[in-house]
Motif scaffolding. Sequence first.
Motif, mmCIF file in Angstrom:
data_model
loop_
_atom_site.group_PDB
_atom_site.id
_atom_site.type_symbol
_atom_site.label_atom_id
_atom_site.label_comp_id
_atom_site.label_asym_id
_atom_site.label_seq_id
_atom_site.Cartn_x
_atom_site.Cartn_y
_atom_site.Cartn_z
ATOM 1 N N LEU A 77 0.788 -1.073 0.238
ATOM 2 C CA LEU A 77 0.109 0.086 0.244
ATOM 3 C C LEU A 77 0.865 1.566 0.183
ATOM 4 C CD1 LEU A 77 -3.151 -0.852 1.999
ATOM 5 C CD2 LEU A 77 -3.432 -0.835 -0.059
ATOM 6 N N ALA A 78 1.657 0.714 1.005
ATOM 7 C CA ALA A 78 2.865 2.395 0.982
ATOM 8 C C ALA A 78 3.679 2.827 -0.365
ATOM 9 C CB ALA A 78 3.949 2.145 1.685
ATOM 10 N N HIS A 79 3.514 2.276 -1.316
ATOM 11 C CA HIS A 79 3.983 2.368 -2.691
ATOM 12 C C HIS A 79 3.127 2.526 -3.762
ATOM 13 C CE1 HIS A 79 8.222 0.418 -2.549
ATOM 14 N NE2 HIS A 79 7.384 -1.240 -2.348
ATOM 15 N N GLN A 80 1.127 2.145 -3.707
ATOM 16 C CA GLN A 80 0.056 2.767 -4.246
ATOM 17 C C GLN A 80 0.345 4.229 -3.933
ATOM 18 O OE1 GLN A 80 -3.813 0.375 -3.366
ATOM 19 N NE2 GLN A 80 -2.227 -1.164 -3.754
ATOM 20 N N VAL A 81 0.707 4.579 -3.034
ATOM 21 C CA VAL A 81 0.118 6.070 -2.203
ATOM 22 C C VAL A 81 1.708 6.940 -2.584
ATOM 23 C CG1 VAL A 81 0.076 7.808 -0.104
ATOM 24 C CG2 VAL A 81 -0.277 5.175 -0.014
ATOM 25 N N LEU A 82 2.493 6.016 -3.106
ATOM 26 C CA LEU A 82 3.565 7.101 -4.122
ATOM 27 C C LEU A 82 3.504 7.211 -5.750
ATOM 28 C CD1 LEU A 82 6.793 4.895 -2.000
ATOM 29 C CD2 LEU A 82 6.530 7.381 -2.266
ATOM 30 N N HIS A 83 2.731 6.340 -5.779
ATOM 31 C CA HIS A 83 2.382 6.036 -7.650
ATOM 32 C C HIS A 83 1.361 7.680 -7.269
ATOM 33 C CE1 HIS A 83 3.868 3.937 -9.883
ATOM 34 N NE2 HIS A 83 4.257 3.048 -9.028
ATOM 35 N N LEU A 84 0.139 7.616 -6.300
ATOM 36 C CA LEU A 84 -0.468 8.649 -6.000
ATOM 37 C C LEU A 84 0.507 9.812 -6.204
ATOM 38 C CD1 LEU A 84 -3.676 8.797 -3.735
ATOM 39 C CD2 LEU A 84 -1.773 10.458 -3.775
ATOM 40 N N ALA A 85 1.246 10.039 -5.234
ATOM 41 C CA ALA A 85 1.952 11.555 -4.888
ATOM 42 C C ALA A 85 2.565 12.108 -5.657
ATOM 43 C CB ALA A 85 3.126 11.067 -3.332
ATOM 44 N N LYS A 86 3.314 10.448 -6.736
ATOM 45 C CA LYS A 86 4.052 11.096 -7.917
ATOM 46 C C LYS A 86 3.442 11.689 -9.374
ATOM 47 C CE LYS A 86 5.081 7.448 -11.301
ATOM 48 N NZ LYS A 86 5.690 6.701 -11.348
ATOM 49 N N LEU A 141 10.233 6.479 4.826
ATOM 50 C CA LEU A 141 11.406 5.987 4.835
ATOM 51 C C LEU A 141 11.367 6.476 6.259
ATOM 52 C CD1 LEU A 141 13.450 6.211 1.814
ATOM 53 C CD2 LEU A 141 13.028 4.483 2.954
ATOM 54 N N LYS A 142 11.541 7.903 6.648
ATOM 55 C CA LYS A 142 11.352 8.418 7.934
ATOM 56 C C LYS A 142 10.606 7.575 8.906
ATOM 57 C CE LYS A 142 12.274 12.914 10.332
ATOM 58 N NZ LYS A 142 13.997 12.586 10.021
ATOM 59 N N ALA A 143 9.539 7.743 8.671
ATOM 60 C CA ALA A 143 8.337 6.873 9.611
ATOM 61 C C ALA A 143 8.342 5.769 9.781
ATOM 62 C CB ALA A 143 7.264 7.545 8.988
ATOM 63 N N TYR A 144 9.153 4.816 9.124
ATOM 64 C CA TYR A 144 9.801 3.562 8.910
ATOM 65 C C TYR A 144 10.416 3.547 10.132
ATOM 66 C CZ TYR A 144 9.754 -0.487 8.320
ATOM 67 O OH TYR A 144 10.125 -2.862 7.544
ATOM 68 N N PHE A 145 11.975 3.987 9.142
ATOM 69 C CA PHE A 145 13.274 3.407 10.112
ATOM 70 C C PHE A 145 12.988 4.839 11.736
ATOM 71 C CE2 PHE A 145 14.230 2.032 5.248
ATOM 72 C CZ PHE A 145 14.407 0.629 6.700
ATOM 73 N N GLU A 146 13.044 5.333 11.522
ATOM 74 C CA GLU A 146 13.291 6.599 12.588
ATOM 75 C C GLU A 146 12.504 6.670 13.646
ATOM 76 O OE1 GLU A 146 16.935 9.271 10.450
ATOM 77 O OE2 GLU A 146 14.865 10.104 11.075
ATOM 78 N N GLN A 147 11.144 6.571 12.745
ATOM 79 C CA GLN A 147 9.822 7.345 14.204
ATOM 80 C C GLN A 147 8.488 6.198 14.439
ATOM 81 O OE1 GLN A 147 8.019 9.924 11.622
ATOM 82 N NE2 GLN A 147 9.012 12.002 12.679
ATOM 83 N N GLY A 148 9.216 4.794 14.097
ATOM 84 C CA GLY A 148 8.721 3.998 14.739
ATOM 85 C C GLY A 148 6.952 4.185 14.231
ATOM 86 N N ARG A 149 6.429 4.672 12.759
ATOM 87 C CA ARG A 149 5.541 5.182 12.692
ATOM 88 C C ARG A 149 4.706 3.541 11.664
ATOM 89 N NH1 ARG A 149 3.910 10.405 12.235
ATOM 90 N NH2 ARG A 149 2.325 9.997 11.230
ATOM 91 N N HIS A 150 3.944 3.384 11.328
ATOM 92 C CA HIS A 150 3.354 2.114 10.633
ATOM 93 C C HIS A 150 2.681 2.538 9.413
ATOM 94 C CE1 HIS A 150 1.140 -1.432 9.802
ATOM 95 N NE2 HIS A 150 1.254 -1.968 11.208
ATOM 96 N N VAL A 151 4.121 1.766 8.482
ATOM 97 C CA VAL A 151 3.557 2.393 7.138
ATOM 98 C C VAL A 151 3.398 1.806 5.929
ATOM 99 C CG1 VAL A 151 5.589 3.772 6.842
ATOM 100 C CG2 VAL A 151 5.778 1.366 6.461
ATOM 101 N N GLY A 152 2.085 0.783 6.990
ATOM 102 C CA GLY A 152 1.358 -1.025 6.419
ATOM 103 C C GLY A 152 -0.345 -0.932 6.034
ATOM 104 N N ARG A 153 0.078 0.970 6.876
ATOM 105 C CA ARG A 153 -2.586 0.390 7.124
ATOM 106 C C ARG A 153 -2.695 2.089 6.838
ATOM 107 N NH1 ARG A 153 -1.756 -1.356 12.663
ATOM 108 N NH2 ARG A 153 -1.603 1.080 13.284
ATOM 109 N N VAL A 154 -3.928 1.992 5.766
ATOM 110 C CA VAL A 154 -4.252 2.591 4.983
ATOM 111 C C VAL A 154 -4.295 4.348 5.805
ATOM 112 C CG1 VAL A 154 -6.922 3.711 3.855
ATOM 113 C CG2 VAL A 154 -6.006 1.711 3.390
#
Lengths: 212, 39
Positions: free
Chosen positions: A100-109, A122-135
């Motif tokens: 889903l994260a990849h789908q949002v990146l396409h929308l962002a493009k 990337l920052k959310a995932y690696f530095e902030q412990g944020r979930h990047v898999g849910r809508v």
Amino acid sequence: MSVKVDIWSDIACPWCYVGKRRFEKALAQYEGDVEIEYHSFELAPDTPVDFKGSEVDFLSKHKGMPAEQTRRMLGQMTELAATEGLAYDFDALLHTNTRLAHQVLHLAKAHGKQIELKERLLKAYFEQGRHVGRVEDLADLAAEVGLDRDEVVTALTDGTYADAVEADIDQAMEYGIGGVPFFVFNGRIGVSGAQDPSVFVGALQQAAGASQ
Amino acid sequence: MTGQLESGPSETGPFEMLGDDDAPVCEDGVCAIPELPKS
């Protein structure tokens, strides 16, 4: 002459973030015009959206690595990332599926915000412990870079960009790209991995020279 | 995710490849083990 750089990478990819920083150092040294487009690549498509456990658990149970070896390696990765100014936090990291994260990146493009969102995810995932898999979590992060939250929710729910993600992955397979990050300059020059910035500068110069 | 040692491919598709063949990548859900800079 502008250079087009196509980059295949995943969110759940520590070397992709390090490679991004090294590529950015190269961009700072290069004076020509550069157009950047990120493409989808899934390192572990079988990962559940809500993986229950830590990064150590994931690698130990799913990849068969001894826990102590995994901890030591993640420590080394954290140290190396710090040399690039990145504060990796593998204890806080929420392992998830990145489709889903990849789908949002396409929308962002489509809205000219792909580079901003790539950095945010990337920052959310690696530095902030944020979930990047849910809508809902992705919609929150996308809104932070100026995307319309409701549009993101609708696009992800409808799978508007699912085919675009698939096309990127198919293209990578066609090219024989087995690992990421992978950079393609003007469709002709390839650079694999988190290389030294000087390699990226050389690729940019060579690509620009060849297109003149 | 990080994992077992994997290194960058030296030949990929239709491209003229530049750089170090051993530059770190992630592949099949596992990633190259980092080599820390010598202090």
